[in-house]
Design an enzyme around this catalytic site. Structure first.
Site, PDB file in Angstrom:
ATOM      1  N   ARG A  79       1.040  15.175  13.556  1.00 38.65           N
ATOM      2  CA  ARG A  79       1.756  14.658  12.377  1.00 38.65           C
ATOM      3  C   ARG A  79       2.103  15.853  11.488  1.00 38.65           C
ATOM      4  NH1 ARG A  79      -1.132   9.304  10.042  1.00 38.65           N
ATOM      5  NH2 ARG A  79       0.891   9.044   9.006  1.00 38.65           N
ATOM      6  N   LYS A 136       0.844  -1.206   0.000  1.00 40.67           N
ATOM      7  CA  LYS A 136       0.000   0.000   0.000  1.00 40.67           C
ATOM      8  C   LYS A 136       0.874   1.249   0.000  1.00 40.67           C
ATOM      9  CE  LYS A 136      -1.730   1.810   4.003  1.00 40.67           C
ATOM     10  NZ  LYS A 136      -1.523   3.253   4.199  1.00 40.67           N
ATOM     11  N   ASN A 137       1.878   1.320   0.879  1.00 38.81           N
ATOM     12  CA  ASN A 137       2.636   2.561   1.051  1.00 38.81           C
ATOM     13  C   ASN A 137       3.622   2.827  -0.079  1.00 38.81           C
ATOM     14  OD1 ASN A 137       1.125   3.081   3.254  1.00 38.81           O
ATOM     15  ND2 ASN A 137       2.653   2.428   4.751  1.00 38.81           N
ATOM     16  N   ARG A 195      -9.284  -0.004   4.049  1.00 37.39           N
ATOM     17  CA  ARG A 195      -8.500   1.042   3.368  1.00 37.39           C
ATOM     18  C   ARG A 195      -7.135   0.503   2.957  1.00 37.39           C
ATOM     19  NH1 ARG A 195      -6.449   5.692   6.742  1.00 37.39           N
ATOM     20  NH2 ARG A 195      -4.854   5.633   5.158  1.00 37.39           N
ATOM     21  N   CYS A 221      -4.275   8.491   9.615  1.00 38.85           N
ATOM     22  CA  CYS A 221      -4.561   7.960  10.950  1.00 38.85           C
ATOM     23  C   CYS A 221      -4.136   8.975  12.031  1.00 38.85           C
ATOM     24  CB  CYS A 221      -3.799   6.648  11.155  1.00 38.85           C
ATOM     25  SG  CYS A 221      -4.121   5.456   9.855  1.00 38.85           S
TER      26      CYS A 221
HETATM   27  C1  EPZ Z   1       4.217   6.882   6.588  1.00 40.22           C
HETATM   28  O1  EPZ Z   1       3.575   7.935   7.288  1.00 40.22           O
HETATM   29  C2  EPZ Z   1       3.194   5.774   6.447  1.00 40.22           C
HETATM   30  N1  EPZ Z   1       2.060   6.240   5.650  1.00 40.22           N
HETATM   31  C3  EPZ Z   1       2.719   5.305   7.822  1.00 40.22           C
HETATM   32  O2  EPZ Z   1       1.900   4.154   7.593  1.00 40.22           O
HETATM   33  C4  EPZ Z   1       3.925   4.854   8.652  1.00 40.22           C
HETATM   34  O3  EPZ Z   1       3.485   4.569   9.963  1.00 40.22           O
HETATM   35  C5  EPZ Z   1       4.987   5.960   8.683  1.00 40.22           C
HETATM   36  O4  EPZ Z   1       5.333   6.380   7.345  1.00 40.22           O
HETATM   37  C6  EPZ Z   1       6.269   5.489   9.362  1.00 40.22           C
HETATM   38  O5  EPZ Z   1       6.778   4.377   8.678  1.00 40.22           O
HETATM   39  C7  EPZ Z   1       2.190   6.209   4.299  1.00 40.22           C
HETATM   40  O6  EPZ Z   1       3.204   5.818   3.762  1.00 40.22           O
HETATM   41  C8  EPZ Z   1       0.997   6.680   3.516  1.00 40.22           C
HETATM   42  P1  EPZ Z   1       6.732   9.828   8.811  1.00 40.22           P
HETATM   43  P2  EPZ Z   1       4.313   9.392   7.381  1.00 40.22           P
HETATM   44  O7  EPZ Z   1       6.766  11.120   8.063  1.00 40.22           O
HETATM   45  O8  EPZ Z   1       5.066   9.619   6.125  1.00 40.22           O
HETATM   46  C9  EPZ Z   1       7.419  13.089  12.203  1.00 40.22           C
HETATM   47  C10 EPZ Z   1      -0.007   2.817   7.667  1.00 40.22           C
HETATM   48  O9  EPZ Z   1      -0.607   2.225   8.580  1.00 40.22           O
HETATM   49  N2  EPZ Z   1       7.396  14.084  11.115  1.00 40.22           N
HETATM   50  O10 EPZ Z   1       7.786   8.817   8.548  1.00 40.22           O
HETATM   51  O11 EPZ Z   1       3.296  10.382   7.801  1.00 40.22           O
HETATM   52  C11 EPZ Z   1       6.074  12.417  12.403  1.00 40.22           C
HETATM   53  O12 EPZ Z   1       5.236  13.214  13.232  1.00 40.22           O
HETATM   54  C12 EPZ Z   1       0.502   4.218   7.905  1.00 40.22           C
HETATM   55  O13 EPZ Z   1       0.221   2.329   6.528  1.00 40.22           O
HETATM   56  C13 EPZ Z   1       7.703  15.407  11.425  1.00 40.22           C
HETATM   57  O14 EPZ Z   1       7.968  15.750  12.580  1.00 40.22           O
HETATM   58  O15 EPZ Z   1       5.316   9.134   8.587  1.00 40.22           O
HETATM   59  C14 EPZ Z   1       6.461  11.113  13.041  1.00 40.22           C
HETATM   60  O16 EPZ Z   1       6.649  11.303  14.428  1.00 40.22           O
HETATM   61  C15 EPZ Z   1       0.217   4.695   9.298  1.00 40.22           C
HETATM   62  N3  EPZ Z   1       7.691  16.328  10.411  1.00 40.22           N
HETATM   63  C16 EPZ Z   1       7.800  10.784  12.379  1.00 40.22           C
HETATM   64  O17 EPZ Z   1       8.276  12.021  11.818  1.00 40.22           O
HETATM   65  C17 EPZ Z   1       7.398  15.985   9.114  1.00 40.22           C
HETATM   66  O18 EPZ Z   1       7.423  16.875   8.234  1.00 40.22           O
HETATM   67  C18 EPZ Z   1       7.708   9.763  11.249  1.00 40.22           C
HETATM   68  O19 EPZ Z   1       6.675  10.166  10.384  1.00 40.22           O
HETATM   69  C19 EPZ Z   1       7.080  14.639   8.832  1.00 40.22           C
HETATM   70  C20 EPZ Z   1       7.088  13.701   9.845  1.00 40.22           C
END
Ligand code: EPZ
Length: 422
Positions: free
Chosen positions: A122, A22-23, A401, A117
């Site tokens: 985020r 999916k991702n 989803r 989610c």
């Molecule tokens: C992706 O979310 C995935 N979603 C999530 O999967 C997954 O949990 C996550 O990566 C971590 O692997 C998709 O790919 C669509 P991050 P993303 O940016 O990109 C912080 C699922 O169930 N952060 O890696 O939103 C953030 O708050 C979903 O398939 C900032 O601070 O995750 C978090 O604490 C749920 N500033 C950490 O980084 C930013 O600009 C990691 O978030 C971006 C992120």
């Protein structure tokens, strides 16, 4: 709304094939907007987030033709830079990838804020930092993100403050057609990052280092496409079935996966006494257990650490393991909402900051529970399969989803899940 009724005590046995990730798919579909031409993508999971990506592609002027439910041909020759409204983008997280794609091809983007989610805050500050480093001006107002560039974008170096999958992907997308060299340092290394880079290179991009913490993108004039691509197998879907096999004390062979991507999950399961066997060519894994697992101490981290998207699922296994386990969420602010639902089933879980202290019980007991997000829903299905009695699971739209035909596939392994319309 529909619900699942899950009969308990059904050890899972048999073979299940894994779908495309999916991702990866929700990043690769927006990436097709970069291409002045056609491309064909297969092994796409047939899930609602994919439909939402295609809805936006068609809004932009792409022609989307599903050859089968899991194979699509996309012609983005006539894609134009148009505003993508909030009511489309708020339905899922990955909608924000269209910002990077439109910025790269047109030097501007007007895209509504993403949904996704609820794991506490985020932010998207790292995405914006990347766009601005390449020369864009970014304004957020009225639920919209407006990115413009008076003099066009130019390659540059970005050092991410946090390892972010989304920011790594979005900055990669924004740099593909931009003159000069862009490096992303402290980049995320998940399998879907590598899959996106492989897709873009297949279409004519010049990206090196994906899968390491430094990714180098050399801008190219345009992507012609006229190629085909197959999405990488889903690491998290495979991991979900692995945990379900162990927690239900069954014996499941998972095919069409990449066992290397499953190493952080396999390592923890072996530590807890689960039996694991991998095929020679690394595309099948057998998981079996006929006794109660021992306790585990797990901290979720960016790849190659234990995936945060496996956190709810492994909490179910820890809930019925021997002894007291500790599960720490190392990626998101708060991702333990689902534990309230597990406690209704008899799990003994105490949250202390970012750590769940889980005292293993002999068995859970089925009852009415609600999925709060995609992976929490998958975890509650596993809990229902292992529990005594019957479990009614609400909020199944969250699960569907991200998991194609999830009930049918668990039932093919001996689960007894019935979908009922309320
Ligand atoms: C992706 O979310 C995935 N979603 C999530 O999967 C997954 O949990 C996550 O990566 C971590 O692997 C998709 O790919 C669509 P991050 P993303 O940016 O990109 C912080 C699922 O169930 N952060 O890696 O939103 C953030 O708050 C979903 O398939 C900032 O601070 O995750 C978090 O604490 C749920 N500033 C950490 O980084 C930013 O600009 C990691 O978030 C971006 C992120």
């Amino acid at each position: 709304m529909d619900k699942f009724i899950i009969k308990g005590n059904t050890p899972l046995r048999g073979t299940v094939s894994i779908n495309g990730a999916k991702n990866a798919a929700v990043a690769i579909l927006p990436a097709t907007a970069l291409i002045k031409g056609k491309c064909r993508i297969d092994n796409i999971p047939n899930i609602s987030d994919i439909k939402r990506c295609c809805e936006i592609l068609e809004l932009l002027g792409a022609k989307v033709n599903f050859i089968t439910p899991n194979e699509v041909e996309i012609d983005s020759t006539n894609v134009e830079e148009k505003e993508i409204p909030l009511d489309l983008t708020k339905k899922f997280r990955a909608s924000y990838y269209f910002i990077g794609a439109l910025l790269s091809r047109f030097g501007k983007a007007s895209v509504g804020f993403p949904g996704g989610c609820n794991f506490g805050s985020r932010p998207i500050d790292q995405h914006i930092k990347g766009f601005e480093t390449l020369g864009a001006t970014v304004n957020c107002e009225g639920g919209m993100i407006y990115a413009t560039s008076e003099n066009g974008l130019e390659g540059n170096s970005v050092y991410l403050d946090v390892v972010s999958v989304g920011a790594t992907i979005n900055i990669m997308l924004s740099a593909v057609l931009v003159p000069g060299v862009t490096t992303i340092e402290n980049a995320a290394k998940e399998p879907h990052i590598v899959d996106l880079a492989n897709f873009l290179n297949t279409m004519g991009a010049n990206i090196k280092g994906a899968g390491t913490d430094i990714i180098k993108i050399t801008g190219v004039e345009e992507l012609r496409g006229n190629a085909s691509y197959s999405i990488v197998p889903d690491q998290i879907e495979a991991g979900t079935f692995m945990i379900a096999a162990a927690a239900s004390r069954g014996d499941v062979t998972i095919t069409n996966c990449i066992t290397k991507h499953l190493d952080p999950i396999s390592a923890k399961l072996v530590e807890m006494g689960v039996n694991i066997e991998e095929s020679e060519d690394g595309d099948e894994i057998r998981v079996w257990s006929d006794e109660r697992t021992t306790k585990g101490n797990i901290k979720t981290l960016p790849y190659p650490g234990f995936p945060t998207d496996m956190q709810p699922q492994v909490a179910v296994l820890l809930s019925v393991s021997q002894g007291t386990s500790y599960l720490t969420e190392g990626v998101f602010d708060s991702r333990f909402q689902y534990t309230e639902e597990l406690k209704k089933m008899g799990a003994k879980i105490r949250i202390e900051g970012k750590t769940a202290c889980i005292e293993g019980v002999e068995t859970l007991n089925g009852c009415q529970v609600t999925a709060t997000d995609l992976r929490a829903g998958a975890a509650l299905i596993i809990a229902g399969i292992c529990a005594d009695g019957e479990t009614e699971l609400y909020g199944i739209e969250h699960v569907e989803r991200g998991y194609e035909k999830i009930a049918e596939r668990f039932n093919s392994l001996g689960a007894k899940i019935e979908r009922v319309s309320e």
